[in-house]
Design a protein around this motif. Structure first.
Motif, PDB file in Angstrom:
ATOM      1  N   LYS A  63       0.834  -1.197   0.000  1.00 12.21           N
ATOM      2  CA  LYS A  63       0.000   0.000   0.000  1.00 12.21           C
ATOM      3  C   LYS A  63       0.871   1.250   0.000  1.00 12.21           C
ATOM      4  O   LYS A  63       0.599   2.205  -0.719  1.00 12.21           O
ATOM      5  CB  LYS A  63      -0.921  -0.007   1.225  1.00 12.21           C
ATOM      6  N   SER A  64       1.953   1.244   0.790  1.00 15.86           N
ATOM      7  CA  SER A  64       2.795   2.444   0.864  1.00 15.86           C
ATOM      8  C   SER A  64       3.505   2.695  -0.465  1.00 15.86           C
ATOM      9  O   SER A  64       3.649   3.836  -0.889  1.00 15.86           O
ATOM     10  CB  SER A  64       3.782   2.368   2.025  1.00 15.86           C
ATOM     11  N   SER A  65       3.928   1.628  -1.160  1.00 17.73           N
ATOM     12  CA  SER A  65       4.615   1.857  -2.436  1.00 17.73           C
ATOM     13  C   SER A  65       3.630   2.350  -3.499  1.00 17.73           C
ATOM     14  O   SER A  65       4.007   3.110  -4.383  1.00 17.73           O
ATOM     15  CB  SER A  65       5.363   0.608  -2.904  1.00 17.73           C
ATOM     16  N   LEU A  66       2.365   1.965  -3.399  1.00 13.89           N
ATOM     17  CA  LEU A  66       1.377   2.465  -4.359  1.00 13.89           C
ATOM     18  C   LEU A  66       1.094   3.947  -4.131  1.00 13.89           C
ATOM     19  O   LEU A  66       0.801   4.670  -5.076  1.00 13.89           O
ATOM     20  CB  LEU A  66       0.090   1.631  -4.312  1.00 13.89           C
ATOM     21  N   LEU A  67       1.218   4.409  -2.890  1.00 13.18           N
ATOM     22  CA  LEU A  67       1.098   5.852  -2.612  1.00 13.18           C
ATOM     23  C   LEU A  67       2.224   6.612  -3.319  1.00 13.18           C
ATOM     24  O   LEU A  67       2.004   7.690  -3.869  1.00 13.18           O
ATOM     25  CB  LEU A  67       1.149   6.133  -1.109  1.00 13.18           C
ATOM     26  N   GLN A  76      14.540  -5.757   5.765  1.00 12.54           N
ATOM     27  CA  GLN A  76      13.165  -6.185   5.966  1.00 12.54           C
ATOM     28  C   GLN A  76      12.215  -5.060   5.586  1.00 12.54           C
ATOM     29  O   GLN A  76      11.053  -5.106   5.893  1.00 12.54           O
ATOM     30  CB  GLN A  76      12.941  -6.593   7.430  1.00 12.54           C
ATOM     31  N   ASP A  77      12.731  -4.023   4.931  1.00 11.64           N
ATOM     32  CA  ASP A  77      11.885  -2.855   4.693  1.00 11.64           C
ATOM     33  C   ASP A  77      11.141  -2.922   3.378  1.00 11.64           C
ATOM     34  O   ASP A  77      10.386  -2.039   3.042  1.00 11.64           O
ATOM     35  CB  ASP A  77      12.691  -1.555   4.778  1.00 11.64           C
ATOM     36  N   SER A  78      11.355  -4.005   2.606  1.00 11.44           N
ATOM     37  CA  SER A  78      10.551  -4.134   1.397  1.00 11.44           C
ATOM     38  C   SER A  78      10.078  -5.574   1.300  1.00 11.44           C
ATOM     39  O   SER A  78      10.657  -6.477   1.877  1.00 11.44           O
ATOM     40  CB  SER A  78      11.344  -3.727   0.160  1.00 11.44           C
ATOM     41  N   VAL A  79       9.017  -5.757   0.579  1.00 10.84           N
ATOM     42  CA  VAL A  79       8.425  -7.077   0.413  1.00 10.84           C
ATOM     43  C   VAL A  79       9.382  -7.907  -0.431  1.00 10.84           C
ATOM     44  O   VAL A  79       9.915  -7.423  -1.417  1.00 10.84           O
ATOM     45  CB  VAL A  79       7.069  -6.928  -0.311  1.00 10.84           C
ATOM     46  N   ARG A 111       9.380   4.133   3.583  1.00 11.26           N
ATOM     47  CA  ARG A 111       9.364   2.966   4.463  1.00 11.26           C
ATOM     48  C   ARG A 111      10.775   2.478   4.781  1.00 11.26           C
ATOM     49  O   ARG A 111      11.603   2.348   3.895  1.00 11.26           O
ATOM     50  CB  ARG A 111       8.573   1.820   3.828  1.00 11.26           C
ATOM     51  N   GLY A 112      11.018   2.236   6.062  1.00 11.01           N
ATOM     52  CA  GLY A 112      12.302   1.689   6.485  1.00 11.01           C
ATOM     53  C   GLY A 112      13.312   2.742   6.876  1.00 11.01           C
ATOM     54  O   GLY A 112      14.291   2.457   7.552  1.00 11.01           O
ATOM     55  N   CYS A 117      20.440  11.438 -10.177  1.00 10.75           N
ATOM     56  CA  CYS A 117      19.326  12.330 -10.499  1.00 10.75           C
ATOM     57  C   CYS A 117      18.625  12.757  -9.206  1.00 10.75           C
ATOM     58  O   CYS A 117      18.946  12.267  -8.129  1.00 10.75           O
ATOM     59  CB  CYS A 117      18.347  11.664 -11.464  1.00 10.75           C
ATOM     60  N   ASP A 118      17.678  13.683  -9.327  1.00  5.83           N
ATOM     61  CA  ASP A 118      16.909  14.114  -8.161  1.00  5.83           C
ATOM     62  C   ASP A 118      16.167  12.921  -7.556  1.00  5.83           C
ATOM     63  O   ASP A 118      15.684  12.055  -8.287  1.00  5.83           O
ATOM     64  CB  ASP A 118      15.860  15.160  -8.562  1.00  5.83           C
ATOM     65  N   VAL A 119      16.077  12.905  -6.235  1.00  2.00           N
ATOM     66  CA  VAL A 119      15.330  11.857  -5.542  1.00  2.00           C
ATOM     67  C   VAL A 119      14.279  12.519  -4.676  1.00  2.00           C
ATOM     68  O   VAL A 119      14.585  13.443  -3.921  1.00  2.00           O
ATOM     69  CB  VAL A 119      16.252  10.989  -4.647  1.00  2.00           C
ATOM     70  N   MET A 120      13.036  12.064  -4.805  1.00  2.00           N
ATOM     71  CA  MET A 120      11.972  12.561  -3.946  1.00  2.00           C
ATOM     72  C   MET A 120      11.541  11.433  -3.033  1.00  2.00           C
ATOM     73  O   MET A 120      11.170  10.353  -3.506  1.00  2.00           O
ATOM     74  CB  MET A 120      10.785  13.018  -4.790  1.00  2.00           C
ATOM     75  N   ILE A 121      11.641  11.661  -1.725  1.00  2.00           N
ATOM     76  CA  ILE A 121      11.206  10.649  -0.759  1.00  2.00           C
ATOM     77  C   ILE A 121       9.812  11.048  -0.282  1.00  2.00           C
ATOM     78  O   ILE A 121       9.623  12.078   0.350  1.00  2.00           O
ATOM     79  CB  ILE A 121      12.194  10.527   0.411  1.00  2.00           C
ATOM     80  N   VAL A 122       8.841  10.236  -0.666  1.00  2.00           N
ATOM     81  CA  VAL A 122       7.436  10.521  -0.365  1.00  2.00           C
ATOM     82  C   VAL A 122       7.083   9.959   1.000  1.00  2.00           C
ATOM     83  O   VAL A 122       7.462   8.829   1.317  1.00  2.00           O
ATOM     84  CB  VAL A 122       6.529   9.903  -1.452  1.00  2.00           C
ATOM     85  N   HIS A 123       6.372  10.735   1.775  1.00  2.00           N
ATOM     86  CA  HIS A 123       5.976  10.306   3.117  1.00  2.00           C
ATOM     87  C   HIS A 123       4.800   9.343   3.017  1.00  2.00           C
ATOM     88  O   HIS A 123       3.644   9.753   3.048  1.00  2.00           O
ATOM     89  CB  HIS A 123       5.596  11.546   3.936  1.00  2.00           C
ATOM     90  N   THR A 124       5.094   8.043   2.863  1.00  3.36           N
ATOM     91  CA  THR A 124       4.038   7.049   2.670  1.00  3.36           C
ATOM     92  C   THR A 124       3.761   6.270   3.946  1.00  3.36           C
ATOM     93  O   THR A 124       2.755   5.570   4.037  1.00  3.36           O
ATOM     94  CB  THR A 124       4.437   6.039   1.565  1.00  3.36           C
ATOM     95  N   VAL A 125       4.672   6.335   4.902  1.00  2.01           N
ATOM     96  CA  VAL A 125       4.504   5.614   6.167  1.00  2.01           C
ATOM     97  C   VAL A 125       4.748   6.621   7.281  1.00  2.01           C
ATOM     98  O   VAL A 125       5.786   7.275   7.294  1.00  2.01           O
ATOM     99  CB  VAL A 125       5.541   4.481   6.301  1.00  2.01           C
ATOM    100  N   SER A 126       3.793   6.755   8.191  1.00  3.11           N
ATOM    101  CA  SER A 126       4.036   7.742   9.256  1.00  3.11           C
ATOM    102  C   SER A 126       4.709   7.084  10.442  1.00  3.11           C
ATOM    103  O   SER A 126       4.624   5.903  10.633  1.00  3.11           O
ATOM    104  CB  SER A 126       2.740   8.410   9.668  1.00  3.11           C
TER     105      SER A 126
END
Length: 147
Positions: free
Chosen positions: A16-20, A55-58, A115-116, A138-147
């Motif tokens: 779910k977090s990666s789909l966000l 363990q931070d990714s499936v 995540r992680g 390249c530019d990296v955007m870290i999206v806040h998908t897990v609070s």
């Protein structure tokens, strides 16, 4: 370096977090009329998978489940407004796979979920978002998908 993104890469593991992260990347791609490349890593064998301490990714074994994740991701991306959507499966760790996809496409933005990044393991061993941010040209955007 232009301030216009034309190729955006985002990773998914079907969670779910990666789909966000995919949806956020899709909205950016739509705004810039950019090509969105959704990537998914998979391990060739259980042996390869067990070598990773992460363990931070499936853990995805084989490319069939990876392709299923990409279909889900592409659907979410189109629903979020992206029109030019491509998908890529790569064997290896999530970091290796994302870096290879970014470099092959000469992408100018990489979007990942957070995540992680704040877990104890993430702080000790590194996490996908922290590692790609360090390795990426390249530019990296870290999206806040897990609070």
């Amino acid at each position: 370096m232009s301030e216009h993104y034309s190729k955006i890469v985002v990773g998914t593991d079907g969670s779910k977090s990666s789909l966000l992260a995919v949806e956020r990347a899709a909205r950016i791609a739509a705004a810039f009329d950019a090509t969105l490349i959704i990537g998914c890593a998979y391990y060739e064998s259980k042996e390869d998978a067990s070598k990773t301490l992460r363990q931070d990714s499936v853990t995805i074994l084989g490319d069939d489940p990876a392709r299923e994740n990409l279909d889900k991701g592409a659907e979410a991306a189109r629903a979020a407004g992206a029109t030019k959507v491509e998908t890529e499966v790569r064997s290896g760790t999530p970091v290796e796979a994302l870096m290879a996809i970014v470099n092959d496409h000469q992408a100018d933005l990489l979007v990942v979920g957070n995540r992680g990044i704040n877990s104890l393991t993430g702080r000790l061993l590194g996490s996908v978002p922290a590692d790609v941010a360090r390795q990426s040209d390249c530019d990296v955007m870290i999206v806040h998908t897990v609070s």
